[in-house]
Design an enzyme around this catalytic site. Structure first.
Site, short mmCIF file in Angstrom:
data_model
loop_
_atom_site.label_atom_id
_atom_site.label_comp_id
_atom_site.label_asym_id
_atom_site.label_seq_id
_atom_site.Cartn_x
_atom_site.Cartn_y
_atom_site.Cartn_z
N HIS A 200 0.80 -1.24 0.00
CA HIS A 200 0.00 0.00 0.00
C HIS A 200 0.83 1.27 0.00
O HIS A 200 0.28 2.37 -0.11
CB HIS A 200 -0.94 0.04 1.22
CG HIS A 200 -0.21 0.31 2.48
ND1 HIS A 200 0.27 -0.67 3.28
CD2 HIS A 200 0.14 1.49 3.06
CE1 HIS A 200 0.90 -0.13 4.30
NE2 HIS A 200 0.84 1.18 4.20
C1 UD1 Z 1 -1.01 5.90 5.62
C2 UD1 Z 1 0.40 6.25 6.07
C3 UD1 Z 1 1.28 5.02 6.01
C4 UD1 Z 1 0.66 3.86 6.75
C5 UD1 Z 1 -0.72 3.60 6.19
C6 UD1 Z 1 -1.41 2.44 6.87
C7 UD1 Z 1 0.95 8.57 5.54
C8 UD1 Z 1 1.83 9.45 4.76
N1 UD1 Z 1 1.00 7.27 5.24
O1 UD1 Z 1 -0.98 5.65 4.23
O2 UD1 Z 1 2.53 5.32 6.61
O3 UD1 Z 1 1.46 2.71 6.62
O4 UD1 Z 1 -1.50 4.78 6.32
O5 UD1 Z 1 -2.60 2.09 6.25
O6 UD1 Z 1 0.24 9.03 6.41
N2 UD1 Z 1 -8.36 5.58 1.67
C9 UD1 Z 1 -9.63 5.01 1.60
N3 UD1 Z 1 -10.22 4.64 2.78
C10 UD1 Z 1 -9.63 4.85 3.98
C11 UD1 Z 1 -8.36 5.42 4.01
C12 UD1 Z 1 -7.73 5.77 2.85
O7 UD1 Z 1 -10.21 4.84 0.54
O8 UD1 Z 1 -10.21 4.51 5.02
C13 UD1 Z 1 -7.71 6.00 0.44
C14 UD1 Z 1 -7.65 7.49 0.33
O9 UD1 Z 1 -8.80 7.99 -0.20
C15 UD1 Z 1 -6.45 7.70 -0.54
C16 UD1 Z 1 -5.55 6.54 -0.21
O10 UD1 Z 1 -6.35 5.57 0.44
O11 UD1 Z 1 -6.81 7.63 -1.89
C17 UD1 Z 1 -4.36 6.93 0.59
O12 UD1 Z 1 -4.71 7.33 1.88
P1 UD1 Z 1 -3.65 8.12 2.84
O13 UD1 Z 1 -4.45 8.87 3.79
O14 UD1 Z 1 -2.59 8.78 2.07
O15 UD1 Z 1 -2.92 7.03 3.68
P2 UD1 Z 1 -2.37 5.59 3.43
O16 UD1 Z 1 -1.98 5.26 2.06
O17 UD1 Z 1 -3.34 4.69 4.08
#
Ligand code: UD1
Length: 351
Positions: A200
């Protein structure tokens, strides 16, 4: 007025890391106010942990959700600052290296209020990873740095951070040792012998050519792969119409107890998650990490964990390697990190 401590969390790893500290604070009748930034909002990435780990409902839920890093972090800082100014806690706790951690740390340091950073001092030395930037900033503005490993203590010293740096042990090891007996496999049909995969991290999912290579490489493995898939990765696969080979079964993200059971029963683990690299090592399951570097270098000893570096196609070969030598869990403390962190917080803010 009762002294309060304030905790800022917002992502799956934050919820897991905060569990035992929140419980020990409550047991000792210290009032903790919790802000959930809403960075993770899907049930499987958020509420499931509150239910399963019996965490108190957050006092404030910010609904920040996703966005570019600057926008996401900036919106969090604005909202967190308002709450800090009205609640006036005696100190603030943040965990790990996510954008929620960074936003919480910056808002706190700007008020200013004392800041405790838990899981401080880890470095992968890859400044392109957002997590590395978050770690560096948080450590440098924290009043108290609680380190999961002795390596982190010495890395902070090298960066000139000497005061109020403590080796507490790893809070995730604590949780694993305390709750391992409650692990339960997810309610799905599992093959007898399987590999668990999780991918991820932005550096793997935002570069589509790289993601395609990783998925191709997973498809070349002779074993069934069970992949609890993060929404970020799911979206990238759907958007780019990437086909998964038959040996790969994606499932919804799991709860903590389910994930621990799935790992414990697996043959090998393939991941790019920091937390899962450590759990694999602690559980004694050989791991292949789909990254160029790791901050958890202790897990690399004896090939218990192997980095694929720039060659995702090497996953299959690396899976064949049998680790040699015993693992040293003591590198991550004695399983009493929560107790140590509580003592530091109590001594510094409540005595
Ligand atoms: C974040 C952390 C990472 C951690 C991970 C665990 C940062 C920079 N990164 O990355 O270190 O290992 O969490 O999961 O903070 N999304 C959903 N549903 C959710 C959450 C996220 O659809 O409940 C989608 C968002 O819309 C986005 C993508 O996932 O498109 C990325 O979400 P982001 O908030 O950047 O965090 P993670 O990739 O989860």
């Amino acid at each position: 007025m009762t002294k309060k401590i304030l905790t800022i969390i917002g992502t799956r790893p934050n919820f897991i890391k905060s569990t035992l500290v929140s419980k020990i604070l409550a047991k000792n009748r210290i009032k903790e106010v919790v802000i959930h930034t809403g960075q993770h909002y899907d049930f499987e990435l958020s509420q499931i942990f509150f239910d399963e780990l019996r965490l108190e409902c957050p006092d404030a839920f910010l609904k920040i959700e996703s966005g570019n890093h600057g926008r996401q972090t900036g919106k969090m800082i604005i909202e967190i600052e308002k709450i800090l100014s009205s609640i006036k806690p005696i100190a603030v706790i943040v965990y790990g290296d996510t954008n929620s951690t960074l936003a919480g740390a910056l808002a706190t340091a700007k008020i200013p209020l004392p800041l405790s950073h838990i899981e401080a001092g880890e470095r992968s030395f890859n400044r392109e990873a957002p997590e590395e930037i978050n770690r560096i900033v948080c450590d440098h503005i924290a009043t108290i740095n609680c380190c999961a490993t002795r390596r982190a203590v010495s890395l902070l010293k090298r960066e000139g951070i000497n005061k109020k740096v403590f080796f507490t042990g790893d809070i995730m090891l604590d949780l694993l040792l305390k709750y391992k007996h409650r692990a339960k496999l997810p309610n799905i049909k599992l093959p007898d012998c399987y590999i668990v995969a999780t991918i991820h991290r932005a550096e793997n999912t935002d570069n589509i050519e790289k993601l395609k290579k990783i998925i191709l490489s997973l498809g070349s493995v002779e074993y069934p792969i069970i992949w609890p898939i993060h929404p970020r990765t799911q979206k990238a696969i759907e958007k780019n119409k990437i086909k998964l080979s038959k040996n790969i079964k994606t499932i919804s993200p799991l709860s903590y107890f389910e994930m621990i059971a799935l790992q414990t029963n697996s043959f090998r683990i393939i991941t790019d998650s920091g937390g899962i690299q450590k759990e694999a090592y602690w559980l004694g399951i050989p791991c292949v990490t789909v990254l160029n570097e790791t901050s958890w270098v202790q897990t690399l000893k004896g090939d218990w964990n192997q980095l694929v570096k720039d060659n995702p196609m090497s996953i299959k070969n690396k899976l064949q390697k049998i680790p040699k030598g015993s693992r040293d869990l003591k590198e991550f403390g004695d399983g009493d990190a929560a107790k140590n962190i509580f003592k530091i917080i109590n001594d510094n803010f409540f005595k």
